[in-house]
Write a protein that holds these residues in place. Structure first.
Motif, short mmCIF file in Angstrom:
data_model
loop_
_atom_site.label_atom_id
_atom_site.label_comp_id
_atom_site.label_asym_id
_atom_site.label_seq_id
_atom_site.Cartn_x
_atom_site.Cartn_y
_atom_site.Cartn_z
N LEU A 125 7.55 3.08 -4.70
CA LEU A 125 6.65 3.17 -4.41
C LEU A 125 6.61 4.06 -2.62
CD1 LEU A 125 3.67 0.18 -4.70
CD2 LEU A 125 4.05 2.33 -5.78
N TYR A 140 1.10 2.07 -15.29
CA TYR A 140 1.69 3.13 -14.81
C TYR A 140 2.48 3.69 -15.78
CZ TYR A 140 0.77 0.14 -10.61
OH TYR A 140 0.10 -0.24 -9.27
N ARG A 174 0.44 7.02 -4.18
CA ARG A 174 1.31 7.79 -6.02
C ARG A 174 2.55 6.45 -6.71
NH1 ARG A 174 -1.15 12.71 -6.63
NH2 ARG A 174 0.69 12.72 -8.89
N VAL A 175 2.12 6.33 -7.43
CA VAL A 175 3.56 5.54 -8.16
C VAL A 175 4.47 6.94 -8.76
CG1 VAL A 175 2.99 5.18 -10.18
CG2 VAL A 175 4.35 3.12 -9.93
N LYS A 212 -6.06 -0.93 -11.58
CA LYS A 212 -5.09 -0.88 -12.70
C LYS A 212 -4.03 -0.75 -12.38
CE LYS A 212 -9.47 1.87 -14.12
NZ LYS A 212 -10.05 3.18 -15.06
N PHE A 213 -3.18 -1.58 -13.65
CA PHE A 213 -1.75 -1.30 -13.43
C PHE A 213 -0.79 -1.38 -14.16
CE2 PHE A 213 -3.86 -4.92 -11.09
CZ PHE A 213 -3.93 -4.51 -10.14
N THR A 235 0.92 -1.07 0.19
CA THR A 235 -0.17 0.46 -0.12
C THR A 235 0.73 1.53 -0.07
OG1 THR A 235 -1.50 -1.30 1.29
CG2 THR A 235 -2.05 1.43 1.65
N ALA A 236 0.03 2.26 -1.18
CA ALA A 236 1.68 3.56 -0.46
C ALA A 236 1.37 4.19 -0.05
CB ALA A 236 1.95 3.97 -2.15
N SER A 263 5.02 11.44 -10.78
CA SER A 263 4.44 10.39 -10.25
C SER A 263 2.84 10.84 -10.02
CB SER A 263 4.22 10.77 -8.68
OG SER A 263 4.12 12.09 -8.65
N GLU A 318 10.92 2.62 -10.80
CA GLU A 318 9.72 2.95 -9.89
C GLU A 318 9.29 2.43 -8.69
OE1 GLU A 318 6.12 1.39 -12.39
OE2 GLU A 318 7.08 2.57 -14.28
N LEU A 343 -2.35 5.81 -7.60
CA LEU A 343 -2.62 4.70 -8.04
C LEU A 343 -4.37 4.64 -8.09
CD1 LEU A 343 -0.53 3.31 -5.67
CD2 LEU A 343 -0.27 2.62 -7.91
N GLN A 344 -4.43 3.39 -9.09
CA GLN A 344 -5.89 3.06 -8.83
C GLN A 344 -6.32 1.96 -8.64
OE1 GLN A 344 -7.94 4.76 -12.77
NE2 GLN A 344 -5.96 6.35 -13.21
#
Length: 278
Positions: free
Chosen positions: A233, A191, A165-166, A188-189, A160-161, A181, A231, A184-185
């Motif tokens: 987190l 990025y 955000r990523v 959905k992956f 869990t960020a 940045s 990338e 995150l959704q």
């Protein structure tokens, strides 16, 4: 002076090629290593998507990169970088070797589980745009028949960020260009941060935490990567947890405003500098 660019998607490199040619550089674009015979700098821009579509071809490209390196030719994003870029398991191992934080990662088990007691992400070995990634709840087995043990699928601890955000650090040589940045959704992956959506935030190197900069530069050194992105987190303690290494990333349209110059122009200048004297 000549530069050879190896790529499976020529349209991705066209703006860079046009700029190099406008500066009097002879550029060869090839999708087959055997086409590259001229001396000069070799730039590997083959995407990880290729390994997903044609692993045998990716292996042949790796062999060619190794051969050029053994011959003493100058190669950007060579064999180690290429192999690491299309293997999520190899990336996890490299991050661990670097001494940076990365999610717990194991080879996935068809019809079973490698990590117990928590939800995980099931990921294909290579790909892009979040393709093929799915969530497995605690106790839920990986689908039987989706993949075989030798394909390189992984189970990865699902984090869990802390900021939701990523973060993607774009690099050129040993320098950091900028950080992008986006939020995150859930479920959905994808990025990819190359799009101009308003929820993507950019910041220059001076605003990036020194610990992040230090970790990214160590990763670049270990992966022998000169072009691409890393990338991460942020965990609940504010630590950077690295999740991906992408040797063929795309620049965000807003990067010029952050850098004060077009990143494609900066890339062209870097390649010309690297090719001097070859």
């Amino acid at each position: 002076m000549s530069i050879s660019i190896l790529t499976d998607i020529p349209e991705w490199v066209r703006p860079l090629v046009d700029l190099l040619e406008s500066r009097g550089i002879k550029v060869q674009v090839a999708d087959d290593p055997e086409e590259i015979v001229a001396n000069g700098l070799i730039v590997n821009r083959v995407s990880s998507l290729l390994a997903e579509r044609d692993k045998a071809r990716a292996d042949r490209i790796t062999h060619s990169l190794r051969t050029w390196e053994a011959e003493g030719r100058s190669v950007i994003n060579g064999s180690l970088c290429f192999q690491t870029g299309y293997s999520k398991l190899a990336q996890a191992k490299l991050f661990t070797e670097c001494g940076v934080l990365t999610p717990l990662t194991y080879p996935a088990v068809p019809g079973g589980r490698a990590i117990h007691g928590q939800a995980v992400l099931l990921k294909p070995p290579a790909g892009g745009f979040g393709r093929g990634i799915r969530t497995l709840e605690d106790g839920e087995p990986a689908p039987d028949g989706l993949f075989s043990r030798d394909e390189g699928w992984i189970e990865q601890e699902m984090l869990t960020a802390a900021d939701g955000r990523v973060h993607r650090i774009e690099v050129l040589g040993s320098d950091i260009l900028y950080e992008a940045s986006s939020p995150l959704q859930a479920d959905k992956f994808d990025y990819c941060l190359a799009h101009p959506e308003s929820d993507v935030s950019l910041r220059p190197p001076r605003e990036i935490a020194p610990k992040v900069t230090e970790s990214v530069k160590k990763i670049l050194q270990f992966a022998r990567m000169e072009l691409g992105a890393v990338e991460y987190l942020l965990d609940e303690k504010g630590n950077s947890v690295f999740i991906d290494l992408n040797p063929v990333s795309s620049f965000h349209p807003g990067a010029t405003a952050v850098l004060g110059c077009d990143p494609i122009d900066a890339t062209a200048a870097y390649l010309i500098q690297r090719s001097v004297g070859l």
